[in-house]
Structures are given as C-alpha cells and as structure tokens.
Design an enzyme around this catalytic site. Structure first.
Site, PDB file in Angstrom:
ATOM      1  N   THR A  83     -22.721  16.689  23.775  1.00 37.99           N
ATOM      2  CA  THR A  83     -23.375  17.359  24.905  1.00 37.99           C
ATOM      3  C   THR A  83     -24.419  16.474  25.566  1.00 37.99           C
ATOM      4  O   THR A  83     -25.104  15.705  24.891  1.00 37.99           O
ATOM      5  CB  THR A  83     -24.037  18.660  24.418  1.00 37.99           C
ATOM      6  OG1 THR A  83     -23.039  19.502  23.839  1.00 37.99           O
ATOM      7  CG2 THR A  83     -24.719  19.410  25.546  1.00 37.99           C
ATOM      8  N   GLY A 122     -27.818  18.152  17.112  1.00 37.60           N
ATOM      9  CA  GLY A 122     -28.675  18.429  15.963  1.00 37.60           C
ATOM     10  C   GLY A 122     -28.776  17.209  15.065  1.00 37.60           C
ATOM     11  O   GLY A 122     -27.780  16.562  14.765  1.00 37.60           O
ATOM     12  N   GLU A 369     -21.071  25.118  19.833  1.00 39.18           N
ATOM     13  CA  GLU A 369     -19.622  25.056  19.540  1.00 39.18           C
ATOM     14  C   GLU A 369     -18.827  25.733  20.633  1.00 39.18           C
ATOM     15  O   GLU A 369     -17.702  26.162  20.421  1.00 39.18           O
ATOM     16  CB  GLU A 369     -19.279  25.685  18.188  1.00 39.18           C
ATOM     17  CG  GLU A 369     -19.865  24.989  16.990  1.00 39.18           C
ATOM     18  CD  GLU A 369     -19.605  23.479  16.908  1.00 39.18           C
ATOM     19  OE1 GLU A 369     -20.380  22.812  16.210  1.00 39.18           O
ATOM     20  OE2 GLU A 369     -18.678  22.963  17.571  1.00 39.18           O
TER      21      GLU A 369
HETATM   22  C1  LIG Z   1     -13.542  24.281  27.624  1.00 41.22           C
HETATM   23  C2  LIG Z   1     -12.736  23.102  27.132  1.00 41.22           C
HETATM   24  C3  LIG Z   1     -11.769  23.524  26.089  1.00 41.22           C
HETATM   25  C4  LIG Z   1     -11.999  22.523  28.333  1.00 41.22           C
HETATM   26  O1  LIG Z   1     -11.457  21.317  27.904  1.00 41.22           O
HETATM   27  P1  LIG Z   1     -10.504  20.470  28.895  1.00 41.22           P
HETATM   28  O2  LIG Z   1     -10.227  19.181  28.246  1.00 41.22           O
HETATM   29  O3  LIG Z   1     -11.079  20.488  30.247  1.00 41.22           O
HETATM   30  O4  LIG Z   1      -9.157  21.271  28.793  1.00 41.22           O
HETATM   31  P2  LIG Z   1      -8.522  22.377  29.736  1.00 41.22           P
HETATM   32  O5  LIG Z   1      -9.352  23.605  29.785  1.00 41.22           O
HETATM   33  O6  LIG Z   1      -8.141  21.711  31.017  1.00 41.22           O
HETATM   34  O7  LIG Z   1      -7.213  22.684  28.891  1.00 41.22           O
HETATM   35  C5  LIG Z   1      -6.190  21.699  28.813  1.00 41.22           C
HETATM   36  C6  LIG Z   1      -5.253  22.097  27.712  1.00 41.22           C
HETATM   37  O8  LIG Z   1      -5.866  21.758  26.461  1.00 41.22           O
HETATM   38  C7  LIG Z   1      -5.897  22.886  25.632  1.00 41.22           C
HETATM   39  N1  LIG Z   1      -7.073  22.773  24.772  1.00 41.22           N
HETATM   40  C8  LIG Z   1      -8.356  22.771  25.170  1.00 41.22           C
HETATM   41  N2  LIG Z   1      -9.172  22.633  24.106  1.00 41.22           N
HETATM   42  C9  LIG Z   1      -8.358  22.549  23.029  1.00 41.22           C
HETATM   43  C10 LIG Z   1      -8.608  22.408  21.631  1.00 41.22           C
HETATM   44  N3  LIG Z   1      -9.864  22.350  21.139  1.00 41.22           N
HETATM   45  N4  LIG Z   1      -7.541  22.351  20.798  1.00 41.22           N
HETATM   46  C11 LIG Z   1      -6.289  22.437  21.291  1.00 41.22           C
HETATM   47  N5  LIG Z   1      -5.967  22.589  22.623  1.00 41.22           N
HETATM   48  C12 LIG Z   1      -7.013  22.629  23.448  1.00 41.22           C
HETATM   49  C13 LIG Z   1      -5.954  24.054  26.563  1.00 41.22           C
HETATM   50  O9  LIG Z   1      -5.527  25.237  25.924  1.00 41.22           O
HETATM   51  C14 LIG Z   1      -5.017  23.605  27.650  1.00 41.22           C
HETATM   52  O10 LIG Z   1      -3.728  23.805  27.193  1.00 41.22           O
HETATM   53  P3  LIG Z   1      -2.601  24.214  28.266  1.00 41.22           P
HETATM   54  O11 LIG Z   1      -1.354  24.335  27.457  1.00 41.22           O
HETATM   55  O12 LIG Z   1      -3.054  25.500  28.864  1.00 41.22           O
HETATM   56  O13 LIG Z   1      -2.581  23.079  29.273  1.00 41.22           O
HETATM   57  C15 LIG Z   1     -13.674  22.013  26.540  1.00 41.22           C
HETATM   58  O14 LIG Z   1     -14.444  21.455  27.583  1.00 41.22           O
HETATM   59  C16 LIG Z   1     -14.568  22.550  25.465  1.00 41.22           C
HETATM   60  O15 LIG Z   1     -14.162  22.685  24.341  1.00 41.22           O
HETATM   61  N6  LIG Z   1     -15.851  22.913  25.877  1.00 41.22           N
HETATM   62  C17 LIG Z   1     -16.815  23.436  24.930  1.00 41.22           C
HETATM   63  C18 LIG Z   1     -17.683  22.292  24.406  1.00 41.22           C
HETATM   64  C19 LIG Z   1     -18.176  22.587  23.027  1.00 41.22           C
HETATM   65  O16 LIG Z   1     -17.662  23.423  22.317  1.00 41.22           O
HETATM   66  N7  LIG Z   1     -19.223  21.835  22.626  1.00 41.22           N
HETATM   67  C20 LIG Z   1     -19.726  21.898  21.303  1.00 41.22           C
HETATM   68  C21 LIG Z   1     -20.520  20.648  21.021  1.00 41.22           C
HETATM   69  S1  LIG Z   1     -20.947  20.495  19.328  1.00 41.22           S
HETATM   70  C22 LIG Z   1     -22.097  21.741  19.058  1.00 41.22           C
HETATM   71  O17 LIG Z   1     -22.354  22.595  19.884  1.00 41.22           O
HETATM   72  C23 LIG Z   1     -22.704  21.717  17.729  1.00 41.22           C
HETATM   73  C24 LIG Z   1     -23.548  22.687  17.362  1.00 41.22           C
HETATM   74  C25 LIG Z   1     -24.262  22.597  16.073  1.00 41.22           C
HETATM   75  C26 LIG Z   1     -23.902  23.693  15.133  1.00 41.22           C
HETATM   76  O18 LIG Z   1     -22.723  24.096  15.120  1.00 41.22           O
HETATM   77  O19 LIG Z   1     -24.812  24.114  14.393  1.00 41.22           O
HETATM   78  C1  LIG Z   2     -28.969  25.337  18.845  1.00 45.13           C
HETATM   79  C2  LIG Z   2     -27.993  24.421  19.509  1.00 45.13           C
HETATM   80  C3  LIG Z   2     -27.439  23.356  18.797  1.00 45.13           C
HETATM   81  C4  LIG Z   2     -26.559  22.482  19.427  1.00 45.13           C
HETATM   82  N1  LIG Z   2     -26.072  21.390  18.715  1.00 45.13           N
HETATM   83  C5  LIG Z   2     -25.253  20.520  19.335  1.00 45.13           C
HETATM   84  C6  LIG Z   2     -24.755  19.363  18.626  1.00 45.13           C
HETATM   85  O1  LIG Z   2     -25.065  19.168  17.453  1.00 45.13           O
HETATM   86  N2  LIG Z   2     -23.951  18.504  19.295  1.00 45.13           N
HETATM   87  C7  LIG Z   2     -23.585  18.702  20.606  1.00 45.13           C
HETATM   88  O2  LIG Z   2     -22.859  17.871  21.163  1.00 45.13           O
HETATM   89  N3  LIG Z   2     -24.023  19.796  21.303  1.00 45.13           N
HETATM   90  C8  LIG Z   2     -24.846  20.696  20.694  1.00 45.13           C
HETATM   91  N4  LIG Z   2     -25.290  21.803  21.377  1.00 45.13           N
HETATM   92  C9  LIG Z   2     -24.937  21.980  22.782  1.00 45.13           C
HETATM   93  C10 LIG Z   2     -23.921  23.105  22.967  1.00 45.13           C
HETATM   94  O3  LIG Z   2     -22.679  22.710  22.467  1.00 45.13           O
HETATM   95  C11 LIG Z   2     -23.818  23.449  24.451  1.00 45.13           C
HETATM   96  O4  LIG Z   2     -25.067  23.969  24.858  1.00 45.13           O
HETATM   97  C12 LIG Z   2     -22.710  24.480  24.662  1.00 45.13           C
HETATM   98  O5  LIG Z   2     -21.462  23.859  24.539  1.00 45.13           O
HETATM   99  C13 LIG Z   2     -22.819  25.173  26.020  1.00 45.13           C
HETATM  100  O6  LIG Z   2     -22.729  24.224  27.051  1.00 45.13           O
HETATM  101  P1  LIG Z   2     -23.832  24.200  28.215  1.00 45.13           P
HETATM  102  O7  LIG Z   2     -25.141  24.160  27.578  1.00 45.13           O
HETATM  103  O8  LIG Z   2     -23.417  23.148  29.163  1.00 45.13           O
HETATM  104  O9  LIG Z   2     -23.662  25.620  28.903  1.00 45.13           O
HETATM  105  P2  LIG Z   2     -23.121  25.882  30.395  1.00 45.13           P
HETATM  106  O10 LIG Z   2     -21.650  25.644  30.428  1.00 45.13           O
HETATM  107  O11 LIG Z   2     -23.974  25.182  31.357  1.00 45.13           O
HETATM  108  O12 LIG Z   2     -23.343  27.465  30.465  1.00 45.13           O
HETATM  109  C14 LIG Z   2     -24.237  28.054  31.397  1.00 45.13           C
HETATM  110  C15 LIG Z   2     -23.564  29.303  31.953  1.00 45.13           C
HETATM  111  O13 LIG Z   2     -22.462  28.899  32.747  1.00 45.13           O
HETATM  112  C16 LIG Z   2     -21.296  29.634  32.406  1.00 45.13           C
HETATM  113  N5  LIG Z   2     -20.097  28.817  32.648  1.00 45.13           N
HETATM  114  C17 LIG Z   2     -19.958  27.493  32.433  1.00 45.13           C
HETATM  115  N6  LIG Z   2     -18.737  27.089  32.785  1.00 45.13           N
HETATM  116  C18 LIG Z   2     -18.067  28.180  33.244  1.00 45.13           C
HETATM  117  C19 LIG Z   2     -16.749  28.422  33.751  1.00 45.13           C
HETATM  118  N7  LIG Z   2     -15.844  27.439  33.873  1.00 45.13           N
HETATM  119  N8  LIG Z   2     -16.417  29.675  34.098  1.00 45.13           N
HETATM  120  C20 LIG Z   2     -17.307  30.691  33.956  1.00 45.13           C
HETATM  121  N9  LIG Z   2     -18.566  30.531  33.503  1.00 45.13           N
HETATM  122  C21 LIG Z   2     -18.935  29.294  33.140  1.00 45.13           C
HETATM  123  C22 LIG Z   2     -21.477  29.927  30.922  1.00 45.13           C
HETATM  124  O14 LIG Z   2     -20.709  31.060  30.519  1.00 45.13           O
HETATM  125  C23 LIG Z   2     -22.988  30.201  30.850  1.00 45.13           C
HETATM  126  O15 LIG Z   2     -23.215  31.562  31.169  1.00 45.13           O
HETATM  127  C24 LIG Z   2     -26.184  22.695  20.777  1.00 45.13           C
HETATM  128  C25 LIG Z   2     -26.715  23.777  21.479  1.00 45.13           C
HETATM  129  C26 LIG Z   2     -27.613  24.647  20.856  1.00 45.13           C
HETATM  130  C27 LIG Z   2     -28.175  25.808  21.635  1.00 45.13           C
END
Ligand SMILES: CC(C)(COP(=O)(O)OP(=O)(O)OC[C@H]1O[C@@H](n2cnc3c(N)ncnc32)[C@H](O)[C@@H]1OP(=O)(O)O)[C@@H](O)C(=O)NCCC(=O)NCCSC(=O)/C=C/CC(=O)O
Ligand SMILES: Cc1cc2nc3c(=O)[nH]c(=O)nc-3n(C[C@H](O)[C@H](O)[C@H](O)COP(=O)(O)OP(=O)(O)OC[C@H]3O[C@@H](n4cnc5c(N)ncnc54)[C@H](O)[C@@H]3O)c2cc1C
Length: 609
Positions: A83, A122, A369
C-alpha cells in the site's frame, strides 16, 4: 503507557514469544498460535503472516533457499509493503517504480511522487530490516505492471536506514488500542538499487539482458499472500466475536435491572427479549463464523495444492470466497463488538470492560487485506460471470452450484406453512438460495440494459454489493447446516448448535427482510412465522447461553474484562480497577489550586459582594 512505552513493551513481548517458541517443544500450529496470541498486533505477526508467505509464494527455489532460513531464524525481520499513500485498494495503480539497469544488473527503486510513498505497512516504520516491496517493473522503457521485490531497508549492524531510503512511523491510530504498539510505517526510495535476483521471480522474471518473461500462470497469483491472510481473517472474526459475546453474555447474566416484584430481586437483563434479540444472533454468529472459517481453511488448502499442480480451476472460487467471507464476517464482527459494548450499558464503555480495546484493535479488519466494499465487488464480478455462463451448459460448481438450479429457484415458492418448518434445513437453505440467485439474476438483467458493461457495473455497484453479501450469507448458513449434519457429536451439544444455526439464519431473514420479500423468496406471513420461531429459539437458548460462551474456554486474562469474569464478581472488581487509576492517587486532584480554587473563591467573593 506512552506510545513509545507501548511500542517497546510490544517488542519485549514479541521477543519473549519468539524465545518461548524456540525453547518449547511446540507443533507448528502451537507455535503459530503462540505467535498470534503473544503478538497480536505486532511486527512478529506480519513477519510470519505476510513477509514469509510472500517469499514462499512468489520466490524461486533459489530465492527461498537464500531468504527463508534467515527469516525463519528471524535473522532478518520483514514486512509486506504494498500500500502507498495514494493507492491501497487499486494495486495496479501503485506508483513506486523498479527500473532495470542492464549496465549494473540492478533494479533502481524510486518513489516518483509523494503519493507513491509506501504508507501503512505494519512493522515498516521502526522494526523491519527487510520488506517485500510491490513496485511497477520497468524494463527498456516498458511498464510491466506491479511485481514483488525483496529489499533490505536497514543496516544490519546499527539498524539505520540504508542510503536512499527515508523511513518512519505514520503516527497514532484509532483509539488507545494495542494497534498503537504497531509501527505502521512510511517509506520513500530515492533511486535505491537492488540486485536483479531480488525481484521475486517465481511467477515472472527479468533476464540478465533485461528481457521480461511474463508469468505463464495467472498474474493474480501475485496476490496470493492477501488471499491466504483473508482466509485466516475469517477464523479470527469468530474469535473476536466470541470474545465480545462472552463478555456481554456473562455480564447480561450478572446484571439485574428493574422488574422486581414487591421489593424482590430485580430481573437479569439477559431475560429481556430485546437483550436476547440483540445478543443471541451474535452468539450464533460466533459459532457460524468458526464453522465457515474451518471450511474456508479447507478450501484454501485445496486450492493451494491444486495450484502446485498447475490446476487453476478453483482459483476464481477461492478468490471470491476468501474476499467475500473476509468482508462479510469482519463487518458483522465489528458491528457485533460495538453491539456487545452497548449490551453492557454504561460499564461497557469502561476500558476495563475489555470491549473498547477489542473494538479499537478489531475494526481495521474491515479495511486491511482489502476494503470490504472493494472485496464484495470482486464477489459480484464473479457472480455476474457465473450467471452469464448459466446458459452455456457449463454447470456452476462449488459455492455457486445452486445457480445450476436456476430454473427451479427462480420460480419456486417457499413451502413454509408453520413456524416449525423454519427448523427444516432444506427449506431454510432453499430460501437463502432463492434470494441470492434472484438478486444476482436481477443485477445481471439490469446490467444487460447497459450498452457499456463497465458503465453498467459502476451504476449498479450498490445492488451488486448486496447480491454479493446475499451469496456470502448463503455460504455461511449452508456450512453451518453441513457442520451439524456431519461432525457434531453428542445429542445435547448438537441440539444447542441447531438452535444457534437457525437463530443465525432466521435473524438474517429478519434483518434483510426487504431482500427476501422483494425477490418473492418468502411471503410476509412466512416472515411472521420466522419471527415467531426466532423468539422460541431464544427461549430455548437462554438456559444454556452462559454455557455456550464458557465453551469458548477463554481465560479471564485473555478476555481482559471485569464484566466478563468467569466468576461474575463484577462490582467489587470494578471498584478495584477504578482505584488503580492514577487520578485516584490523591483525593484532591492536581489542578485544584491552579484552577478550581480561584474559580470557587472568585465566585464566593462576588456572592459576598
Ligand atoms: C481489487 C483487486 C482484486 C483488483 O485487482 P486487479 O488486478 O485490478 O484485478 P481485476 O479486478 O481487474 O480482476 C482481474 C481478474 O483477476 C481476478 N482476481 C483479482 N484478484 C484475485 C486474487 N487475489 N486471486 C485470484 N484472482 C484474482 C479477478 O477475479 C478477475 O478475474 P476475471 O476472471 O473476472 O477477469 C486488487 O486491487 C486487490 O486485491 N485490492 C485490495 C488490496 C489489498 O487487499 N491490500 C492489502 C494489503 S496488505 C494489508 O492490508 C495487511 C494488513 C495487515 C494485517 O493483516 O494485519
Ligand atoms: C491497521 C492497518 C494495517 C495495514 N497494514 C498493511 C500492511 O501491512 N501492508 C500493506 O501493504 N497495507 C496495509 N494496510 C493498508 C490497507 O491494505 C489499505 O488501507 C486497504 O487495502 C484499503 O485501501 P485504501 O486505504 O486505498 O482504501 P480506499 O480504496 O481509498 O477506500 C476508500 C473508500 O473508497 C471506496 N472505494 C475504493 N475503490 C472503490 C471502487 N472501485 N468501487 C467502489 N468503492 C470504492 C472504498 O470502499 C472506501 O469506502 C493497512 C491498513 C490498516 C488500516
């Protein structure tokens, strides 16, 4: 504690946990549990839950042989840095660049804009020595999209950031919760060079000559770490919901308010139907999420094994289920913890109730996530694709198998005639299948009215999310029923869990009655019968409610709640906690002489005048 004290205390606990893990003869599961419980949330958690799995999932054999021994011995500490300040949900929008330089056989990592700063990971701010960094791979001027790289961030002798790296903590987060012991960080690169062999190259690679060799497997396997964590988050939702429900249920049995006859003992608040109507569906949800979490772990294990055999058939299902269930269970659990706080009245707002801390630490689960709405839209995309294939003769499988009976489910009428019929698993299941299918088909029909599908999808986002949630709720209900019909031994336990299963299902019908009525899945009379049955189920659960939360077997230490104490000795312990507060160190508070006394005296003087 101050934030620095909280942070340092977490370091102490995490290192202690690591010491125990190394000294005790633990199984992998026990070691994982110890890491989770001792370090939640902390840098150890993410090193093991994200950094190591990213290398395992996206590294070549050589890269795994080089980096995993170091990570497994914690000779390097890693985080998952995907992110950025400007992009989190939209992974393909990430801006950090990794440009290959054939002259030096290196990648040049750079943060071209402020929004490209890594922001949130994190463990990044102060602890991690390394990170898996996601950046846009550029070779010979061509942008190949986001790829993973393993990057050393700090000097291993003095922990100082390496030249070309600016790094720090992003500041205090929500509430006083334990998440403030976690160093979520920011990171900027200034033309920082890494060797070519630090691009994680299991899926795609760059040759010495700088030729990009794309993945011969779905590029989405790069998202595999997120899928694996989403799967664990569902079981974690069950644990968090169970903790909150355990506190609220035990306290509701202790608390008495109103209802005394002729000066007799007052009524236990757990006996009020409103308290039961708010509390028992949450109790049922704790069990429901546990069972669906067990099933999801099986699904994830199964898809992982298939992927190893290059079988990608169930990858879309695994993505949809992990995304949708993570989204649905974390939203329900966040709302449930807040409801449990309210179920405890004023005392629920005290820090020593354990509920404010639990809420503060839990709620980011709706965002990390994957934002919950963004993830449900992934489910919606999967459902629309499935509906579009219904006519193709390709029978839907797995969690969408019910869609293969579309002809029946689109026209059937519920055969519920009496309240007891709502205890019939087949009738309940068909009601949820009909609602989910009809909502998905309605979305598909409305989508087909748009020439531009993307525009239609954008216009119908809210409806699509609701259809996705209906599908996910069907999965949870069906897995609860399967669990009951299969593994549960013991008649007494089975009967109690049956009550909870139908409380879970029927409270969802009540909560989403608009869906069920507007899709003609049930009639208003059948809805009334469901409510009647729900009230009867509450009465049956009431005598066992405390036993059903005792069954979670959480220690008082783990619950961290005066209200949820196993012995129910709440009032004396509330006073004990209150007297520990530093404000009670003196009977006359600091500030009296500077502020209160002059105010009162001035008032008295003017009164005399
Ligand atoms: C929203 C996402 C999934 C969009 O990804 P993108 O590459 O833009 O794909 P599309 O929406 O265009 O879909 C294309 C195609 O791929 C399939 N697909 C998407 N994701 C997956 C997947 N994970 N596995 C398998 N297939 C996947 C999708 O279904 C489409 O298939 P079609 O057959 O319809 O073509 C992506 O941007 C995303 O995942 N965003 C969320 C980011 C996220 O989760 N960030 C987390 C960062 S880590 C974190 O937060 C850690 C926290 C700490 C803790 O946990 O404590
Ligand atoms: C406590 C914490 C720990 C984290 N740890 C990690 C980590 O270890 N590693 C890491 O990489 N990241 C980490 N993250 C980041 C986290 O993964 C992102 O904050 C999360 O994926 C959401 O993305 P964003 O912040 O860009 O939200 P945004 O996407 O900007 O969301 C803002 C608003 O926009 C809306 N929105 C966005 N896109 C669309 C769409 N296409 N259609 C409709 N609505 C939409 C959402 O629903 C939401 O209401 C952490 C976040 C938190 C809060």
């Amino acid at each position: 504690m101050t934030r620095k004290e909280l942070f340092k205390n977490t370091l102490r606990k995490s290192v202690h946990a690591w010491k125990l893990i190394n000294e005790l003869p633990l199984s992998d599961d026990e070691s994982l549990m110890l890491r989770h419980f001792m370090d939640q949330p902390g840098f150890l958690d993410l090193h093991w839950r994200m950094f190591v799995p990213a290398i395992k999932g996206q590294g070549t054999e050589e890269q795994k042989q080089k980096w995993l021994p170091l990570a497994n011995k914690m000779q390097i500490i890693g985080c998952y840095a995907q992110t950025e300040l400007g992009h989190g949900s939209n992974v393909q929008g990430l801006e950090t660049t990794a440009t290959f330089d054939p002259q030096t056989d290196q990648f040049i990592l750079h943060s071209p804009t402020q929004t490209s700063s890594k922001w949130w990971p994190g463990g990044l701010g102060k602890v991690s020595t390394h990170a898996v960094i996601y950046a846009r791979l550029i070779t010979d001027g061509k942008d190949h999209g986001v790829h993973g790289f393993i990057v050393q961030l700090r000097n291993m002798d003095d922990h100082s950031p390496l030249p070309g790296i600016t790094i720090g903590d992003i500041g205090v987060k929500f509430g006083n919760g334990a998440y403030n012991s976690m160093d979520n960080g920011f990171l900027m690169f200034d033309k920082f060079c890494i060797p070519r062999d630090q691009m994680l190259m299991r899926l795609s690679k760059v040759t010495r000559e700088g030729k990009y060799v794309p993945s011969d497997v779905p590029r989405q396997l790069m998202y595999g770490t997120m899928v694996s964590v989403r799967q664990t988050i569902v079981s974690n939702a069950s644990i968090a919901m169970a903790r909150a429900v355990c506190i609220a249920t035990r306290y509701s049995a202790v608390r008495r308010q109103f209802g005394s006859q002729n000066g007799g003992i007052e009524t236990q608040v757990i006996d009020y139907k409103t308290q039961q109507n708010r509390l028992f569906p949450l109790l049922a949800s704790a069990y429901a999420f546990r069972f669906v979490g067990e099933w999801l772990k099986w699904l994830y294990t199964d898809v992982t094994q298939r992927l190893e055999a290059s079988d990608f058939a169930t990858l879309p299902e695994a993505h949809a289920c992990t995304a949708g269930l993570k989204s649905m269970t974390t939203s329900a659990t966040s709302d449930g913890i807040e409801e449990c706080r309210k179920l405890c009245g004023g005392h629920g707002y005290l820090w020593c109730s354990g509920l404010p801390e639990l809420f503060a630490v839990y709620v980011p689960a709706c965002t990390y996530e994957g934002d919950n709405v963004v993830l449900q839209l992934q489910v919606a995309r999967f459902l629309m694709k499935t509906v579009s294939q219904l006519g193709s003769g390709k029978a839907p499988a797995g969690t969408t198998a019910y869609m293969g009976r579309a002809k029946h489910l689109l026209q059937c009428r519920s055969s519920i005639r009496k309240a007891e019929d709502w205890l019939n698993p087949a009738m309940v299941l068909e009601t949820f299948e009909a609602r989910a299918l009809r909502m998905a088909v309605s979305c598909a029909n409305n989508l087909s009215k748009f020439e531009n599908q993307e525009q239609g999808f954008s216009e119908l986002l809210a409806d699509l999310v609701e259809a996705a949630i209906a599908h996910c709720q069907l999965i949870v209900v069906s897995k609860f029923i399967v669990k009951l019909e299969g593994e549960i031994k013991g008649k007494g336990v089975k009967n109690q869990l049956k009550n909870l299963c139908y409380i879970y299902a029927l409270h969802l019908i009540h909560k989403h009655l608009g869906d069920f009525l507007s899709t003609n899945s049930i009639t208003s009379e059948q809805a009334s019968l469901a409510n009647h049955q729900l009230r009867s189920l509450y009465t049956q659960v009431r005598p066992n409610a405390v036993a059903l939360v005792d069954a979670f077997d959480y220690t008082d230490h783990y619950l961290g709640s005066v209200l949820g104490r196993y012995d129910g000795n709440v009032y004396p312990k509330l006073f004990e906690e209150a007297l520990k507060d530093p404000l009670n160190d003196t009977v006359v508070p600091d500030g009296y002489h500077e502020y209160i006394r002059p105010l009162i005296k001035q008032h008295l003087r003017s009164a005399r005048l």
